[in-house]
Write a protein that holds these residues in place. Structure first.
Motif, short mmCIF file in Angstrom:
data_model
loop_
_atom_site.label_atom_id
_atom_site.label_comp_id
_atom_site.label_asym_id
_atom_site.label_seq_id
_atom_site.Cartn_x
_atom_site.Cartn_y
_atom_site.Cartn_z
N ALA A 189 0.83 -1.21 0.00
CA ALA A 189 0.00 0.00 0.00
C ALA A 189 0.86 1.26 0.00
O ALA A 189 0.54 2.25 -0.67
N SER A 198 0.81 4.14 -2.96
CA SER A 198 0.37 5.49 -2.61
C SER A 198 1.54 6.47 -2.45
O SER A 198 1.37 7.57 -1.91
N ASP A 199 2.73 6.05 -2.91
CA ASP A 199 3.91 6.93 -2.93
C ASP A 199 4.35 7.39 -1.55
O ASP A 199 4.85 8.51 -1.39
N GLU A 200 4.20 6.55 -0.54
CA GLU A 200 4.73 6.88 0.78
C GLU A 200 6.24 6.66 0.79
O GLU A 200 6.74 5.70 0.19
N SER A 203 -0.24 1.46 7.04
CA SER A 203 -0.29 1.77 5.60
C SER A 203 -1.28 0.88 4.85
O SER A 203 -1.87 1.30 3.85
N HIS A 230 -4.77 1.83 3.21
CA HIS A 230 -4.97 2.47 1.90
C HIS A 230 -5.58 1.50 0.89
O HIS A 230 -6.28 1.93 -0.03
N LEU A 269 -8.43 1.62 -2.57
CA LEU A 269 -7.86 1.47 -3.91
C LEU A 269 -8.97 1.33 -4.95
O LEU A 269 -9.89 0.51 -4.80
N ASN A 275 -1.17 9.01 -13.25
CA ASN A 275 -0.91 8.19 -12.08
C ASN A 275 -1.11 6.72 -12.39
O ASN A 275 -1.92 6.34 -13.25
N TYR A 298 -1.97 4.53 -9.91
CA TYR A 298 -3.03 4.03 -9.02
C TYR A 298 -3.85 5.20 -8.51
O TYR A 298 -3.35 6.30 -8.29
N TYR A 299 -5.13 4.92 -8.30
CA TYR A 299 -6.03 5.94 -7.75
C TYR A 299 -6.70 5.40 -6.51
O TYR A 299 -7.02 4.20 -6.43
N PHE A 300 -6.92 6.29 -5.56
CA PHE A 300 -7.57 5.92 -4.30
C PHE A 300 -8.77 6.82 -4.05
O PHE A 300 -8.73 8.02 -4.35
N ASN A 346 -10.99 9.13 -1.87
CA ASN A 346 -10.69 10.00 -0.73
C ASN A 346 -11.33 9.45 0.53
O ASN A 346 -12.50 9.06 0.53
#
Length: 398
Positions: free
Chosen positions: A205, A209-211, A218, A221, A225, A391, A393-395, A397
């Motif tokens: 995750a 999500s670019d953490e 984590s 997230h 997804l 992007n 991946y999209y999540f 909100n």
């Protein structure tokens, strides 16, 4: 009935068969090798790896261990894990790396039965992976071991089978798995330094999500997804590629086109699928649209997608010739405008109720051509382009 039949077959599948099928579906059979025995000299047979994934300059060396007869005793299972996974499998990974260094070429067969010679000297990146399938009594502290740091082989990833399956099925794009393993290695080294434990879904995750670094929360997230595989996946189309190649220089086959797509991240798959869907829609509706294109700098490859102009014949000698010439000309032009080493193109044409997808690869150094510049400046077939971030991946909100 069909689902039951599939489940019965899955239950009796060996660990190696399960992994071969899984890798073949994600990395494509062309790049997945599970028949890896080779004979460097008469009377000697060695195995490169249990599974080997080869994507141009990148390879995955995978060794597997399965607990055949698990017990209810955690101490017995702990000893199995130490001996089979942390000792034998790690040693076999080291052997794989040594084989690639010692032998100039190693002949292995891919998932389609095609035989290739792999050269260790051509590999710039080798990801080393140990997979294991344990019994339920394996202690948690064993399951928390996620890697082995070898003085000779470097960082070796260790995955429990279900974790590996989660990763490759969720990422579902060959180059995303490569990028994930690189992220995973850096993340686990950082986590060791700050003495923080995470599970595989936390790392997955965090990557998606670019953490910068995973945390124990984590994994939450993943609940947000967005499942947009229908707008990204190219596998179904790529699996039908072999019968639709038009290669102007006759210097390669469909596997080279597959490889260029395999080297793209998910964001570029999204860009390709969007342009391909637009081309298919225009061809179906017999609507004129200018060709679409994009360029991916990391692999120095341009991609062109075009619907065939409506009203022109697409079959017979005249139609086939028009499709071939149009495809080659547009692919050449897109490649030239991008100043790319390689160019891939596809033209979509309608034939009654059916569609033709003709593909092309051009692989040659870019050279400046003033006459071509002048021609494209006054008569470019393409729409204007702009730089755009997409992007992977999209999540939702949350």
């Amino acid at each position: 009935m069909i689902e039951g039949s599939y489940l019965n077959r899955a239950v009796t599948m060996t660990f190696e068969e399960f992994t071969a099928q899984l890798n073949g579906s994600i990395f494509w059979k062309e790049f997945t090798f599970s028949q890896n025995q080779f004979s460097p000299r008469p009377g000697q047979e060695l195995e490169l790896a249990d599974s080997f994934v080869w994507l141009g300059e990148t390879a995955f060396v995978i060794q597997m261990k399965e607990r055949a007869k698990p017990t209810d005793d955690p101490e017995v299972e702990r000893r199995w894990f130490k001996d089979a996974v942390r000792r034998k499998a790690v040693s076999q990974v080291k052997d794989s790396i040594r084989f690639l260094k010692e032998h100039e070429t190693i002949s292995i067969a891919n998932g389609r039965g095609q035989r290739y010679d792999v050269r260790g000297s051509d590999l710039r990146h080798i990801e080393k992976v140990v997979l294991y399938a344990a019994g339920p009594s394996l202690p948690d502290e064993c399951r928390r071991i996620q890697y082995h740091d070898s003085e000779t082989a470097g960082f070796i990833h260790i995955f429990e089978r279900s974790d590996y399956s989660l990763v490759v099925k969720t990422l579902a794009v060959p180059d995303e798995v490569r990028r994930y393993l690189q992220y995973r290695e850096k993340a686990l080294v950082k986590l060791r330094a700050i003495k923080t434990a995470v599970v595989e879904s936390d790392i997955l995750a965090a990557y998606m999500s670019d953490e910068n670094i995973p945390t124990p929360s984590s994994h939450k997230h993943l609940d947000r997804l967005v499942d947009d595989a229908d707008h990204v996946d190219l596998s179904v189309i790529m699996n039908r590629l072999a019968d639709h190649i038009q290669n102007p220089d006759h210097s390669g086959d469909y596997a080279r086109i597959l490889l260029e797509f395999a080297k793209l991240p998910r964001s570029a798959w999204r860009a390709a699928r969007e342009r391909l869907d637009l081309s298919i829609g225009a061809a179906k509706n017999e609507h004129f649209e200018k060709p679409y294109r994009f360029y991916f700098p990391e692999t120095d490859c341009s991609f062109m997608f075009a619907p065939f102009p409506p009203g022109k014949p697409t079959t017979g000698q005249e139609g086939e010739q028009a499709r071939t010439i149009g495809l080659q000309n547009l692919t050449t032009a897109a490649k030239y405008l991008s100043k790319a080493r390689r160019g891939i193109g596809v033209v979509v044409s309608k034939d009654g109720e059916f569609l033709h997808l003709d593909w092309c690869l051009i692989d040659e150094p870019w050279m400046h051509d003033p006459e071509f510049d002048a021609h494209l400046a006054s008569n470019s077939p393409f729409r204007d382009i702009r730089e755009k971030r997409m992007n992977g991946y999209y999540f939702v909100n949350g």
